[in-house]
Design a protein around this motif. Structure first.
Motif, PDB file in Angstrom:
ATOM      1  N   ASP A 255       0.868  -1.179   0.000  1.00 22.89           N
ATOM      2  CA  ASP A 255       0.000   0.000   0.000  1.00 22.89           C
ATOM      3  C   ASP A 255       0.909   1.234   0.000  1.00 22.89           C
ATOM      4  N   VAL A 256       1.258   1.739  -1.179  1.00 22.49           N
ATOM      5  CA  VAL A 256       2.313   2.749  -1.277  1.00 22.49           C
ATOM      6  C   VAL A 256       1.929   4.067  -0.598  1.00 22.49           C
ATOM      7  N   PRO A 257       0.764   4.682  -0.911  1.00 24.17           N
ATOM      8  CA  PRO A 257       0.437   5.916  -0.188  1.00 24.17           C
ATOM      9  C   PRO A 257       0.259   5.672   1.301  1.00 24.17           C
ATOM     10  N   GLY A 258      -0.220   4.479   1.657  1.00 22.56           N
ATOM     11  CA  GLY A 258      -0.368   4.157   3.071  1.00 22.56           C
ATOM     12  C   GLY A 258       0.967   4.081   3.779  1.00 22.56           C
ATOM     13  N   VAL A 259       1.989   3.578   3.100  1.00 17.67           N
ATOM     14  CA  VAL A 259       3.329   3.521   3.697  1.00 17.67           C
ATOM     15  C   VAL A 259       3.803   4.924   4.067  1.00 17.67           C
ATOM     16  N   TRP A 260       3.617   5.859   3.146  1.00 20.54           N
ATOM     17  CA  TRP A 260       4.048   7.235   3.432  1.00 20.54           C
ATOM     18  C   TRP A 260       3.254   7.838   4.581  1.00 20.54           C
ATOM     19  N   ALA A 261       1.947   7.616   4.577  1.00 21.28           N
ATOM     20  CA  ALA A 261       1.119   8.179   5.649  1.00 21.28           C
ATOM     21  C   ALA A 261       1.501   7.581   6.996  1.00 21.28           C
ATOM     22  N   ARG A 262       1.752   6.268   7.025  1.00 22.13           N
ATOM     23  CA  ARG A 262       2.108   5.619   8.283  1.00 22.13           C
ATOM     24  C   ARG A 262       3.507   6.040   8.739  1.00 22.13           C
ATOM     25  N   ALA A 263       4.443   6.214   7.799  1.00 14.20           N
ATOM     26  CA  ALA A 263       5.785   6.673   8.180  1.00 14.20           C
ATOM     27  C   ALA A 263       5.717   8.062   8.806  1.00 14.20           C
ATOM     28  N   ARG A 264       4.903   8.934   8.211  1.00 10.92           N
ATOM     29  CA  ARG A 264       4.751  10.275   8.769  1.00 10.92           C
ATOM     30  C   ARG A 264       4.134  10.210  10.160  1.00 10.92           C
ATOM     31  N   ALA A 265       3.167   9.319  10.329  1.00  7.36           N
ATOM     32  CA  ALA A 265       2.498   9.199  11.620  1.00  7.36           C
ATOM     33  C   ALA A 265       3.440   8.661  12.688  1.00  7.36           C
ATOM     34  N   VAL A 266       4.237   7.649  12.350  1.00  2.21           N
ATOM     35  CA  VAL A 266       5.153   7.064  13.335  1.00  2.21           C
ATOM     36  C   VAL A 266       6.239   8.068  13.716  1.00  2.21           C
ATOM     37  N   ALA A 267       6.776   8.802  12.717  1.00  2.00           N
ATOM     38  CA  ALA A 267       7.777   9.820  13.036  1.00  2.00           C
ATOM     39  C   ALA A 267       7.177  10.881  13.951  1.00  2.00           C
ATOM     40  N   GLY A 268       5.924  11.244  13.689  1.00  2.00           N
ATOM     41  CA  GLY A 268       5.265  12.205  14.569  1.00  2.00           C
ATOM     42  C   GLY A 268       5.026  11.638  15.956  1.00  2.00           C
ATOM     43  N   LEU A 269       4.674  10.357  16.031  1.00  2.00           N
ATOM     44  CA  LEU A 269       4.463   9.720  17.333  1.00  2.00           C
ATOM     45  C   LEU A 269       5.718   9.805  18.188  1.00  2.00           C
ATOM     46  N   LEU A 270       6.869   9.479  17.600  1.00  2.00           N
ATOM     47  CA  LEU A 270       8.110   9.459  18.366  1.00  2.00           C
ATOM     48  C   LEU A 270       8.496  10.838  18.885  1.00  2.00           C
ATOM     49  N   ALA A 271       7.947  11.871  18.289  1.00  2.00           N
ATOM     50  CA  ALA A 271       8.240  13.232  18.750  1.00  2.00           C
ATOM     51  C   ALA A 271       7.145  13.765  19.657  1.00  2.00           C
ATOM     52  N   SER A 272       6.184  12.915  20.042  1.00  2.00           N
ATOM     53  CA  SER A 272       5.048  13.389  20.821  1.00  2.00           C
ATOM     54  C   SER A 272       5.033  12.755  22.210  1.00  2.00           C
ATOM     55  N   PRO A 273       4.259  13.335  23.151  1.00  2.00           N
ATOM     56  CA  PRO A 273       4.152  12.752  24.499  1.00  2.00           C
ATOM     57  C   PRO A 273       3.482  11.385  24.515  1.00  2.00           C
ATOM     58  N   LEU A 274       2.776  11.011  23.468  1.00  2.00           N
ATOM     59  CA  LEU A 274       2.106   9.712  23.444  1.00  2.00           C
ATOM     60  C   LEU A 274       3.082   8.552  23.308  1.00  2.00           C
ATOM     61  N   ALA A 275       4.311   8.827  22.846  1.00  2.00           N
ATOM     62  CA  ALA A 275       5.224   7.743  22.500  1.00  2.00           C
ATOM     63  C   ALA A 275       5.457   6.796  23.664  1.00  2.00           C
ATOM     64  N   ALA A 276       5.677   7.337  24.869  1.00  2.00           N
ATOM     65  CA  ALA A 276       5.991   6.474  26.013  1.00  2.00           C
ATOM     66  C   ALA A 276       4.870   5.483  26.288  1.00  2.00           C
ATOM     67  N   ASP A 277       3.622   5.949  26.264  1.00  2.00           N
ATOM     68  CA  ASP A 277       2.503   5.051  26.554  1.00  2.00           C
ATOM     69  C   ASP A 277       2.309   4.023  25.447  1.00  2.00           C
ATOM     70  N   VAL A 278       2.356   4.465  24.188  1.00  2.00           N
ATOM     71  CA  VAL A 278       2.132   3.543  23.066  1.00  2.00           C
ATOM     72  C   VAL A 278       3.211   2.466  23.030  1.00  2.00           C
ATOM     73  N   LEU A 279       4.470   2.870  23.161  1.00  2.00           N
ATOM     74  CA  LEU A 279       5.554   1.899  23.089  1.00  2.00           C
ATOM     75  C   LEU A 279       5.565   0.970  24.295  1.00  2.00           C
ATOM     76  N   THR A 280       5.193   1.478  25.462  1.00  2.00           N
ATOM     77  CA  THR A 280       5.123   0.631  26.643  1.00  2.00           C
ATOM     78  C   THR A 280       4.026  -0.413  26.508  1.00  2.00           C
ATOM     79  N   VAL A 281       2.858  -0.007  26.015  1.00  2.00           N
ATOM     80  CA  VAL A 281       1.770  -0.962  25.793  1.00  2.00           C
ATOM     81  C   VAL A 281       2.233  -2.075  24.865  1.00  2.00           C
ATOM     82  N   HIS A 282       2.851  -1.697  23.768  1.00  2.00           N
ATOM     83  CA  HIS A 282       3.291  -2.722  22.813  1.00  2.00           C
ATOM     84  C   HIS A 282       4.382  -3.601  23.408  1.00  2.00           C
ATOM     85  N   ARG A 283       5.377  -2.995  24.023  1.00  2.00           N
ATOM     86  CA  ARG A 283       6.504  -3.776  24.531  1.00  2.00           C
ATOM     87  C   ARG A 283       6.059  -4.764  25.594  1.00  2.00           C
TER      88      ARG A 283
END
Length: 766
Positions: free
Chosen positions: A633-661
């Motif tokens: 899903d080529v446009p989806g890859v770009w949208a998801r990459a932008r979203a993940v890069a934004g996540l890592l720069a946001s306060p949500l990152a700690a909670d999201v990554l902790t839940v997954h880990r």
């Protein structure tokens, strides 16, 4: 303070091809900087200059000697070096003697293999002149060019035969030889205006520039660029026009001359009746001229700007010679144009049967029929209205007809653009004519121009997909540095066409505004480039249908610019089908396994997609995490990459990554997916199950519209329930049914958290 000197190295040779000059300067600066650093020779600045006849390295503030180097030499193990009483053994004494140190100075250090004794040695630095005499031939000899030459009886290879070499450290000539030429202090001026030698007293950059300027050589490419632009604007204004300066042509002209002088020439005004593309291509591609246009307009004037490698002496003679050449070129173009106009473009489609496409892949008429089929399939998947379907089908039918016109045969750069001109003159719909030119967009890896009509977009996608499918089916894929059919460029173009505006935005480079906001989330609903993560705000090509919503889209399709685009695997399957019976005609001779070819194509395109994401600034781990979920899903890859890069720069990152880990640590042991609430024994189990069910609904709604902010907030909201569950509930219970149910619950959490990216691939820690 340590003594610092300047270094000047110049390789003088016959004229280097303009396309190699800039890359050679870049490589020279990079290789020199790396070599000096590795040799322990500190410096202040490394820069390169050059003209077609010379490559120049300048190093300012270079240390006169290497830095002293400390090194630790490992000897025997501690057990072998010292006895039970701590006294050195013969092994320690022999090691110390061999290293020239006192045994009392040996040091015991821990290694991965255990404790060993080490001797500390300090190596005094060598003079820079000695080091450079060894390093410079390797630096110069390591430069890579598209083609190299040998000359005379020697075995040396370089882009062109080397005639002189300058190597100065301060005022000293270095004892360096390269390509059979020994270094000195003599350089040479302009080939015709100052052919004699110019002796340099030192490595001073100021002296070097000044002495060459006196010899009619502007050695700095940026200074030549500025002179050309200023002169071109001035001479264009003198004839009442404006210089049309193409950046790529400017780059080429900068490296064609040592002493630029711009001047104007003219041609007959009736030649302006030719299509603009014909005039511009004739001037730019064939003569390296800059066109002159009416100020503030695109309308051309009957003038051109040429850049001479010399001064203004005898300039009238030079102008007259250039005018004779362009006059003949334009006369040929007008003749071919008039010949072509004697037949309609549509009447030439049958002529394509006499032209081969590629080895084993039939004729251009066969390719035309495949394009018609593939464009029709795309139009159906996109659910385009009937008028646009008809326009796309007509464009596919005419797509390659201009390749058998006289003008395109002589001026191959005009392919597509002349198709547009002829189609308009034949009365074809404007959208059809425009598509014939747009099928070749984007023209290169860094070309930002994309098709603006649906017929053009569909034809551009179909053309590249068909070429890639055919070449891979025939075993013609790129190998190493060889890519004779331009398939890497075709692959990049296909990916950019499928992604559309989604690929234009850079990676998020810092925290987003507001707590928990992400590109493509509530906030202002826009990503770092001002584009919504779902593509809702992106421009739809002119004349397109409104398109389907994601909820209405058939399974496997993705949303882009208000329309749905097929994933790569479906597109490639359809393209490959055009080369298989019963679709393929007898002229197509390839036989292949479509599944195996598709797999190779997907790997090939995945590598190109990784490169595009990296060029856009996305980190390696973000790219890996996104592509691990889905790379089709080529446009989806770009949208998801932008979203993940934004996540890592946001306060949500700690909670999201902790839940997954925390969930993923045990979820891998789950043997089943089903969760049975009847097996819950603890309130934390029930609470986590309820939270997961609620989050699942929010996740489904968020992903349906690519609201990744809402998606990540839903995942982050699971943290209290996940923490309570894992802190208070024994997951690996003795009862197999309880254990399996609890693992399945954690697997449900991990699966929800990994829908956008494989978060375990991210380097971020929490």
């Amino acid at each position: 303070m340590d003594e610092r000197l300047d270094l000047l190295v110049e390789v003088g040779c016959e004229e280097i091809p303009a396309g190699d000059c800039a890359e050679a300067r870049r490589q020279l600066a990079e290789r020199a900087g790396t070599a000096l650093a590795e040799a322990g020779l500190p410096y202040e600045v490394v820069r390169t200059l050059g003209t077609p006849r010379r490559l120049t390295l300048i190093v300012k503030g270079l240390a006169a000697r290497q830095e002293a180097r400390e090194e630790w030499v490992r000897g025997p193990s501690k057990a072998a070096a010292f006895g039970p009483d701590g006294e050195p053994t013969r092994a320690a004494l022999g090691f110390a003697r061999g290293q020239g140190v006192d045994v009392a100075d040996l040091v015991v250090r821990q290694t991965l293999q255990g404790e060993y004794v080490f001797a500390r040695k300090v190596r005094e630095g060598r003079p820079a002149a000695e080091v450079l005499a060894e390093q410079l031939p390797a630096i110069l000899g390591g430069l890579e060019f598209r083609r190299t030459m040998r000359w005379g009886a020697g075995e040396h290879r370089f882009v062109r035969p080397v005639h002189w070499l300058v190597a100065l450290l301060g005022e000293e000539v270095l004892p360096v030889s390269f390509a059979g030429v020994r270094a000195g202090r003599k350089t040479y001026g302009h080939r015709f205006l100052h052919p004699g030698a110019v002796e340099l007293a030192s490595a001073s950059e100021d002296e070097y520039r000044r002495r060459l300027a006196e010899a009619y050589v502007v050695v700095d490419p940026e200074e030549r660029r500025q002179r050309i632009v200023e002169q071109a604007r001035a001479v264009a204004a003198a004839v009442g026009g404006e210089a049309e300066i193409d950046p790529e042509l400017l780059d080429e002209v900068v490296d064609l001359v040592e002493y630029p002088t711009a001047f104007t020439g003219s041609f007959a005004a009736e030649m302006l009746e030719l299509p603009r593309d014909v005039l511009v291509t004739t001037m730019k591609v064939h003569q390296r001229y800059f066109p002159v246009r009416q100020p503030g307009e695109s309308r051309l004037l009957p003038y051109f700007i040429a850049v001479r490698n010399g001064d203004r002496r005898h300039l009238d003679t030079v102008r007259q010679g250039n005018e004779r050449v362009i006059r003949a070129r334009l006369a040929d173009a007008r003749f071919f144009f008039q010949q072509d106009r004697q037949r309609r473009l549509a009447d030439r489609v049958a002529d394509l049967e006499r032209v081969s496409f590629l080895p084993g892949l039939g004729t251009l008429l066969d390719k035309t029929r495949r394009l018609e089929r593939l464009v029709g399939w795309l139009a159906q998947r996109l659910d385009l209205p009937s008028p646009e379907r008809e326009q796309a089908a007509r464009a596919a039918h005419l797509a390659k007809a201009d390749l058998v016109t006289s003008l395109v045969y002589e001026f191959t750069e005009l392919a597509g653009r002349m198709g547009r001109e002829y189609a308009l003159l034949d009365g074809e719909p404007p959208a059809v004519a425009e598509a014939l030119a747009e099928q070749y967009l984007p023209r290169g890896g860094d070309d930002g121009e994309l098709p603006s009509t649906w017929p053009g977009l569909l034809l551009a996608i179909a053309d590249r997909a068909d070429t890639l499918a055919g070449c891979f089916a025939a075993g013609l894929e790129p190998t190493g540095s060889q890519d004779p059919y331009g398939l890497r460029r075709a692959g990049v173009g296909l990916l950019r066409l499928l992604a559309g505006p989604a690929a234009d935005g850079p990676a998020a480079s810092g925290p987003v505004d507001g707590p928990g906001e992400l590109p493509g989330t509530e906030g202002d609903g826009r990503g770092p480039a001002g584009q919504d993560g779902a593509g809702q705000e992106a421009a739809v090509p002119a004349g397109s249908a409104t398109g389907l919503s994601h909820a209405e889209a058939p399974a496997g399709l993705v949303l882009w610019s208000g329309a749905v685009m097929p994933p790569l695997d479906a597109l490639l399957d359809e393209a490959l089908a055009g080369y298989l019976p019963p679709v393929a005609p007898p002229t197509v001779e390839v036989r292949f396994d479509p599944g195996e070819v598709r797999a190779r194509l997907l790997d090939f395109l995945a590598a190109r997609l990784r490169g595009l994401l990296a060029e856009a600034g996305y980190a390696h781990d973000v790219i890996q995490a996104v592509l691990a979920v889905d790379g089709r899903d080529v446009p989806g890859v770009w949208a998801r990459a932008r979203a993940v890069a934004g996540l890592l720069a946001s306060p949500l990152a700690a909670d999201v990554l902790t839940v997954h880990r925390r969930a993923a640590n045990l979820a891998g042991r789950a043997e089943a997916d089903a969760v049975d609430p009847a097996l819950f024994r603890e309130p934390e189990e029930q609470a986590l199950h309820a939270a997961v069910e609620a989050a699942a609904g929010a996740v489904q709604e968020a992903l349906a519209v690519r609201d990744y902010g809402a998606y990540f907030r839903a995942i982050a909201g699971l943290r209290p329930a996940v923490d309570a569950f894992l802190d208070r509930v024994l997951v690996m219970a003795e009862d197999p049914a309880l254990r399996a149910n609890r693992l399945a619950l954690l697997k449900r959490v991990a699966d929800l958290a990994g829908r956008v990216a494989a978060l375990g691939e991210l380097a971020a820690t929490v």
